[in-house]
Every structure is written in C-alpha cells, then in structure tokens.
Motif scaffolding. Structure first.
Motif, PDB file in Angstrom:
ATOM      1  N   VAL A  89       0.830  -1.205   0.000  1.00 33.25           N
ATOM      2  CA  VAL A  89       0.000   0.000   0.000  1.00 33.25           C
ATOM      3  C   VAL A  89       0.866   1.257   0.000  1.00 33.25           C
ATOM      4  N   ILE A  90       1.952   1.227   0.777  1.00 32.67           N
ATOM      5  CA  ILE A  90       2.771   2.423   0.956  1.00 32.67           C
ATOM      6  C   ILE A  90       3.758   2.636  -0.192  1.00 32.67           C
ATOM      7  N   VAL A  91       4.439   1.588  -0.644  1.00 36.07           N
ATOM      8  CA  VAL A  91       5.568   1.797  -1.566  1.00 36.07           C
ATOM      9  C   VAL A  91       5.240   1.554  -3.031  1.00 36.07           C
ATOM     10  N   SER A  92       4.089   0.987  -3.335  1.00 39.67           N
ATOM     11  CA  SER A  92       3.831   0.580  -4.720  1.00 39.67           C
ATOM     12  C   SER A  92       3.377   1.724  -5.623  1.00 39.67           C
ATOM     13  N   THR A  93       2.996   2.856  -5.043  1.00 44.76           N
ATOM     14  CA  THR A  93       2.528   3.985  -5.844  1.00 44.76           C
ATOM     15  C   THR A  93       3.297   5.243  -5.438  1.00 44.76           C
ATOM     16  N   THR A  94       3.022   6.321  -6.154  1.00 43.92           N
ATOM     17  CA  THR A  94       3.655   7.605  -5.823  1.00 43.92           C
ATOM     18  C   THR A  94       2.871   8.382  -4.775  1.00 43.92           C
ATOM     19  N   LYS A  95       1.739   7.835  -4.332  1.00 48.86           N
ATOM     20  CA  LYS A  95       0.877   8.546  -3.382  1.00 48.86           C
ATOM     21  C   LYS A  95       1.599   8.827  -2.065  1.00 48.86           C
ATOM     22  N   PRO A 386      -4.749  10.356   4.973  1.00 52.03           N
ATOM     23  CA  PRO A 386      -5.095   9.151   5.748  1.00 52.03           C
ATOM     24  C   PRO A 386      -4.947   7.899   4.896  1.00 52.03           C
ATOM     25  N   VAL A 387      -4.613   6.793   5.550  1.00 51.66           N
ATOM     26  CA  VAL A 387      -4.460   5.518   4.844  1.00 51.66           C
ATOM     27  C   VAL A 387      -4.895   4.394   5.781  1.00 51.66           C
ATOM     28  N   VAL A 388      -5.448   3.334   5.218  1.00 50.20           N
ATOM     29  CA  VAL A 388      -5.855   2.175   6.012  1.00 50.20           C
ATOM     30  C   VAL A 388      -4.779   1.098   5.906  1.00 50.20           C
ATOM     31  N   LEU A 389      -4.242   0.703   7.056  1.00 51.06           N
ATOM     32  CA  LEU A 389      -3.220  -0.335   7.130  1.00 51.06           C
ATOM     33  C   LEU A 389      -3.675  -1.379   8.146  1.00 51.06           C
ATOM     34  N   SER A 390      -3.720  -2.642   7.734  1.00 52.82           N
ATOM     35  CA  SER A 390      -4.183  -3.730   8.612  1.00 52.82           C
ATOM     36  C   SER A 390      -5.513  -3.399   9.271  1.00 52.82           C
ATOM     37  N   ASN A 391      -6.403  -2.771   8.495  1.00 54.04           N
ATOM     38  CA  ASN A 391      -7.760  -2.413   8.944  1.00 54.04           C
ATOM     39  C   ASN A 391      -7.791  -1.288   9.970  1.00 54.04           C
ATOM     40  N   TYR A 392      -6.672  -0.625  10.198  1.00 48.99           N
ATOM     41  CA  TYR A 392      -6.645   0.540  11.069  1.00 48.99           C
ATOM     42  C   TYR A 392      -6.540   1.796  10.199  1.00 48.99           C
ATOM     43  N   GLU A 393      -7.305   2.815  10.541  1.00 52.56           N
ATOM     44  CA  GLU A 393      -7.192   4.084   9.826  1.00 52.56           C
ATOM     45  C   GLU A 393      -6.061   4.901  10.456  1.00 52.56           C
ATOM     46  N   ILE A 394      -5.056   5.171   9.649  1.00 55.92           N
ATOM     47  CA  ILE A 394      -3.883   5.910  10.126  1.00 55.92           C
ATOM     48  C   ILE A 394      -4.025   7.357   9.677  1.00 55.92           C
ATOM     49  N   PRO A 395      -3.938   8.314  10.598  1.00 56.00           N
ATOM     50  CA  PRO A 395      -4.180   9.709  10.231  1.00 56.00           C
ATOM     51  C   PRO A 395      -3.050  10.321   9.418  1.00 56.00           C
ATOM     52  N   ALA A 396      -3.390  11.312   8.609  1.00 56.02           N
ATOM     53  CA  ALA A 396      -2.375  12.081   7.881  1.00 56.02           C
ATOM     54  C   ALA A 396      -1.469  12.778   8.885  1.00 56.02           C
ATOM     55  N   GLY A 397      -0.235  13.014   8.466  1.00 59.57           N
ATOM     56  CA  GLY A 397       0.729  13.662   9.349  1.00 59.57           C
ATOM     57  C   GLY A 397       1.551  12.693  10.173  1.00 59.57           C
ATOM     58  N   SER A 398       1.331  11.395   9.985  1.00 57.65           N
ATOM     59  CA  SER A 398       2.103  10.379  10.708  1.00 57.65           C
ATOM     60  C   SER A 398       3.317   9.975   9.889  1.00 57.65           C
ATOM     61  N   PHE A 399       4.324   9.431  10.583  1.00 61.55           N
ATOM     62  CA  PHE A 399       5.435   8.753   9.911  1.00 61.55           C
ATOM     63  C   PHE A 399       5.056   7.288   9.743  1.00 61.55           C
ATOM     64  N   CYS A 400       5.483   6.698   8.629  1.00 58.49           N
ATOM     65  CA  CYS A 400       5.328   5.255   8.455  1.00 58.49           C
ATOM     66  C   CYS A 400       6.707   4.640   8.291  1.00 58.49           C
ATOM     67  N   HIS A 401       7.158   3.917   9.323  1.00 61.42           N
ATOM     68  CA  HIS A 401       8.432   3.199   9.262  1.00 61.42           C
ATOM     69  C   HIS A 401       8.170   1.786   8.738  1.00 61.42           C
ATOM     70  N   ILE A 402       8.844   1.401   7.681  1.00 62.29           N
ATOM     71  CA  ILE A 402       8.744   0.038   7.151  1.00 62.29           C
ATOM     72  C   ILE A 402       9.974  -0.719   7.611  1.00 62.29           C
ATOM     73  N   HIS A 403       9.785  -1.672   8.518  1.00 63.18           N
ATOM     74  CA  HIS A 403      10.908  -2.404   9.091  1.00 63.18           C
ATOM     75  C   HIS A 403      11.227  -3.614   8.205  1.00 63.18           C
ATOM     76  N   ILE A 404      12.132  -3.388   7.271  1.00 60.94           N
ATOM     77  CA  ILE A 404      12.531  -4.433   6.325  1.00 60.94           C
ATOM     78  C   ILE A 404      13.138  -5.619   7.073  1.00 60.94           C
ATOM     79  N   PHE A 405      13.900  -5.343   8.109  1.00 63.38           N
ATOM     80  CA  PHE A 405      14.549  -6.400   8.897  1.00 63.38           C
ATOM     81  C   PHE A 405      13.516  -7.393   9.415  1.00 63.38           C
TER      82      PHE A 405
END
Length: 503
Positions: A89-95, A386-405
């Motif tokens: 959801v996060i990395v596949s588009t330019t959004k 805003p974006v929905v991740l794992s059925n949770y609505e995440i508000p705009a203005g947040s950081f999204c850390h993707i833990h590749i490890f």
C-alpha cells in the motif's frame, strides 16, 4: 508571582495534553503498541536506549504484535509496519512517495539528493540519473569490477590463516568500485590518507544521527542547530564534502579536456529515462546535464555525496554479512565453488559479466544474506493523507516506518526464518511468495536505482574470493550485536579466517 508560575506550568502542561488527546492521538491509540507514559508517550523509553538496545527493541515489539504497531512520542505519531500487504500500500505507488522527516537528519550531509528529495525535484533527478545505471553501462564497467575483485583477493593474501576484520577490507573494495565507475576516478590518484578521510567520518557520524533520532526535541531544526551535537558534526561533514568536491572538480577538468563519451541512445518511451539523454557514467552525465542547464554545482554535489555514500556503504554491509554467513556454512561454500567450476572449468581468467550471469546459485546465496541482514534495515515515509493499514485508519501527518529487517524474518512467510537457506530463492521456491515480502532494495517507484550495480559488484567479489580461498568462521551470527545506524552494522568486528583453497 505564584500566579504567573501556575499559568506558565499550565501552559506547558496543556500543550502536550492537547497533542496526546486530540482526534489524531485517539486514532493512533487504536493501533496496538507499547504502553504510553503520561504526556510524553514512548519518548522517555526510547531516549534511554543505547544503539544496541534500540536495534533490539523493534525485534521485541515484532514478536508481540503481528505486522503493525504504533509509537507515540510527543509530538510525533509513528506507525511501524512489516506486513507485505501494508508495505505494498505504501511503496507501490507515488501517493506516499515522500520520505519522512527523519531523513532530514541527513540533509547537512546529502542535501536534497535523490535519496531525500521529493516531488518534481525527485522526478527530474531520477530521470537524469537513471541512464547511468542502465545494464549497457554496467557492461562497460565489467572490467573495473573484475580488476577490483582481483585487488580484493590480493589484499586478503597478506592475511592468510589468521582472523581478520573484513569490514574495512570490503569497504575499501566497494569505495574503489563506485569511485572508478560512477565517478570516473581512481584510488591510485589519491593518497591513502585522503581515502581514509572519507571513510572514517561516515562511521563518526553514525552515533550523532542515532542521538538525534532518539531525542524527539532534536527533530526540530531550530533546536538542533543550537546544540553541541551539531557543532561536533561539522568537522566530519567538512571532510566528506571536501573529498567529494575534489572528485567533482577533477572530473570536470578531465571532461573539459576529453569530452563526455556517450553510449547508444536510450528508449524515449521509458518513463524514468530523460529524453534526449544518452548513456554514460553518472558524474559525466551530471556534468553534461549542467551544461544543458538542468542542474547546478550544488545539485551535482548533492548527488555525488548521495551516491558515494549509498554506492559503497550499503554494498559493503551486504558483502560483510554475506561473507560471514558463507564462512559459517561450509556446504553452501562448496556448492558455490562447484557452480563456478562448472562455468569456468580449469580457466584461471577472471569471471566476466556473462560468467556472473550464469551463477544462479551464488545469486540465491546473496539474496538470502540480504534477507537476513538487509543493509538498510528500515525505510520511512510521510503520510500526507489518511491511509488504512491492517484495517486501522492511520491519520495524515504520521510517519510510516517500514521495518525491512522484521519483514524479512516473518515466520509465516519464511519457514525456519532464522536459518540461512539460499534455496529459498530458487525459482520453484519463490512462486506464490508475496512480491513485497522481500525488499532489500526497497520497491516501487522509489526503489534503489543502483540495485543491479550492487548485485553484480557483490557477485564478482564473492566469486573471486571463493575461487581462491576457503572461508573459516570466527564470528558467529549468534555473537552479533547489531546497532541502530544509517546502515546495518555489527557493534564489533566481523572476523573471518581465509585459507588457500586446495582443489
């Protein structure tokens, strides 16, 4: 006087209360996460950790929550994800293309280069630089890869039979490779002290970046630039910028005297290739772009700083962990050597690009090491809507850390997930795996522009080393204490013994 003190105290109390109990905070607190302290959330806990402890903390959280959790550190809201569906959801588009504000910590060093830039500037720089990493350019560099791999083998000759720390050895190899290919310079053109003056400040900066990352008040530039931490960073930054400025200056003189050698025309239909630009080495391409008014001196400096760092330090990390894992898995070593012998026969010539392309099992071994030890263990984006991740609505203005490890070590995706098993990446075993379950070079529009470069460089080095030496383990994976840094690193040396290979 007492009334004024009460008013001041109330003011400083009400501000964090407003931040911590507004609608955004309420939304974030629906996501599971560590217990919050009054007013400051998770900030006090994070500030007290060492770099080793901070690296361990997400592993602890990942074992407790599945795929997603939140951190609230007044006034920052952070969502951490390691679920392939959410990652997509996060990395596949330019959004959600904009890198998060934590990357601004690198701006005094890398400016607004390709790693950090956003929007139109990022698109323009990406278009300018993409032709420099076309496969035809890498083919032109193949001789340099071969020569540098041979130098790596020769440098190990001096240490036969005794444990050595491979970190500085592979770092010199990767710095040589990026300098001679993308920058058009030669290590022999520099004194040993000059190259040391580039590598050492990078390690010096790591703890400074860590300190700023863990102290929320230092996220604000107006505070950070008044601190002693900033004053301490100036010296290593001056060394790094001085080195790359010299590289640019010398290459400009060379281009002025000899011109730029272009390859064949690129495909104008390619979205990421700058029309009317033809293939050539990165720095030469930037110099040519400046003549066309597409970039200025400062822009060239930003991109050279970015690619000198990313082009050598990330690959050095990948090679370090790969060689360590091979040393600890003799059967895998033997299988790679068997594959190399099948391709090379009795020939003692260096492996060229065509030879490397046939080394499929070696490529699986490198991919598996990048799974367990991704050189960039997490990436981060700003959520501007805003974006929905794992059925949770995440508000705009947040950081999204993707833990590749943690994504790469999910037990529900990788059976025996902590075991080094290169066969995971054989064609038959990758079928059906989520395309975003493995992203050592990130993914989507902001994926790593130099991933083909890095893979060829690593294959060349490992192939030549294994043709000449048997790797004997000294440092074991169980002994690692990984640290929170810009790049994945061990807190101590990574030791391997190299013995002459006998047929």
């Amino acid at each position: 006087m007492f009334v004024y003190l009460i008013l001041i105290a109330s003011f400083f109390l009400l501000i964090p209360l407003a931040f911590n109990y507004n609608s955004k905070a309420v939304m974030m607190n629906k996501v599971p996460g560590p217990k919050l302290s009054f007013i400051l959330g998770n900030a006090p806990e994070i500030m007290m950790l060492s770099s080793v402890e901070l690296m361990k903390l997400p592993r602890k959280f990942a074992s407790r929550w599945q795929g997603i959790y939140r951190i609230w550190a007044f006034p920052l809201s952070i969502i951490i994800i390691y679920n392939p569906d959410d990652v997509e959801v996060i990395v596949s588009t330019t959004k959600h293309n904009e890198k998060s504000s934590v990357y601004k910590f690198l701006k005094p060093w890398l400016g607004h280069g390709l790693l950090i830039s956003k929007g139109e500037k990022w698109q323009q720089r990406r278009k300018i630089l993409t032709p420099a990493f076309d496969f035809s350019i890498l083919r032109q560099f193949s001789v340099i890869f071969e020569e540098n791999s041979q130098r790596l083998v020769e440098s190990l000759e001096k240490c036969i039979g005794k444990p050595i720390d491979i970190v500085p050895v592979v770092s010199e190899y990767t710095l040589n490779s990026i300098s001679q290919t993308s920058m058009g310079t030669q290590q022999s053109d520099k004194t040993e002290d000059a190259w040391k003056a580039y590598k050492d400040p990078i390690y010096e900066l790591g703890p400074y970046f860590f300190r700023r990352f863990t102290r929320v008040y230092l996220y604000f530039d107006i505070i950070f630039y008044l601190t002693s931490l900033w004053r301490k960073m100036k010296k290593p930054l001056k060394s790094l910028h001085g080195f790359t400025s010299t590289v640019i200056k010398e290459r400009k003189i060379y281009v002025e005297q000899n011109g730029v050698k272009f390859g064949e025309d690129v495909n104008d239909d390619d979205l990421y290739i700058y029309k009317k630009r033809r293939k050539t080495a990165m720095l030469d391409l930037l110099i040519a772009a400046q003549k066309d008014g597409e970039i200025d001196d400062h822009g060239i400096q930003e991109e050279v700083d970015t690619f000198m760092f990313e082009g050598h330090d990330t690959t050095a990390s990948g090679l370090t962990f790969c060689l360590m894992l091979l040393a600890n898995h003799r059967a895998v070593q033997d299988k790679i050597v068997e594959e190399i012998n099948d391709i090379m026969g009795d020939s003692t010539r260096r492996a060229n690009l065509e030879d490397l392309s046939k080394m499929k099992y070696l490529e699986c071994c490198i991919k598996e090491s990048l799974r367990l030890y991704p050189p960039v263990p997490f990436i981060s984006r700003n959520l501007n809507e805003p974006v929905v991740l794992s059925n949770y609505e995440i508000p705009a203005g947040s950081f999204c850390h993707i833990h590749i490890f943690d994504l790469h070590r999910r037990a529900d995706i990788y059976e025996d997930h902590l075991v080094y098993d290169p066969d995971r990446f054989s064609p038959e075993n990758t079928k059906g795996r989520h395309p975003y379950a493995y992203i050592p070079f990130s993914a989507g529009p902001r994926n790593c522009i130099g991933q083909k470069f890095a893979m060829i460089e690593m294959k060349s080095a490992v192939a030549e080393v294994l043709r000449k030496y048997e790797l004997v383990p000294v440092t074991r994976p169980s002994e690692f204490e990984l640290i929170a840094d810009i790049i994945l690193r061990n807190s101590g040396p990574v030791l391997i013994t190299f013995n002459k290979r006998t047929k």
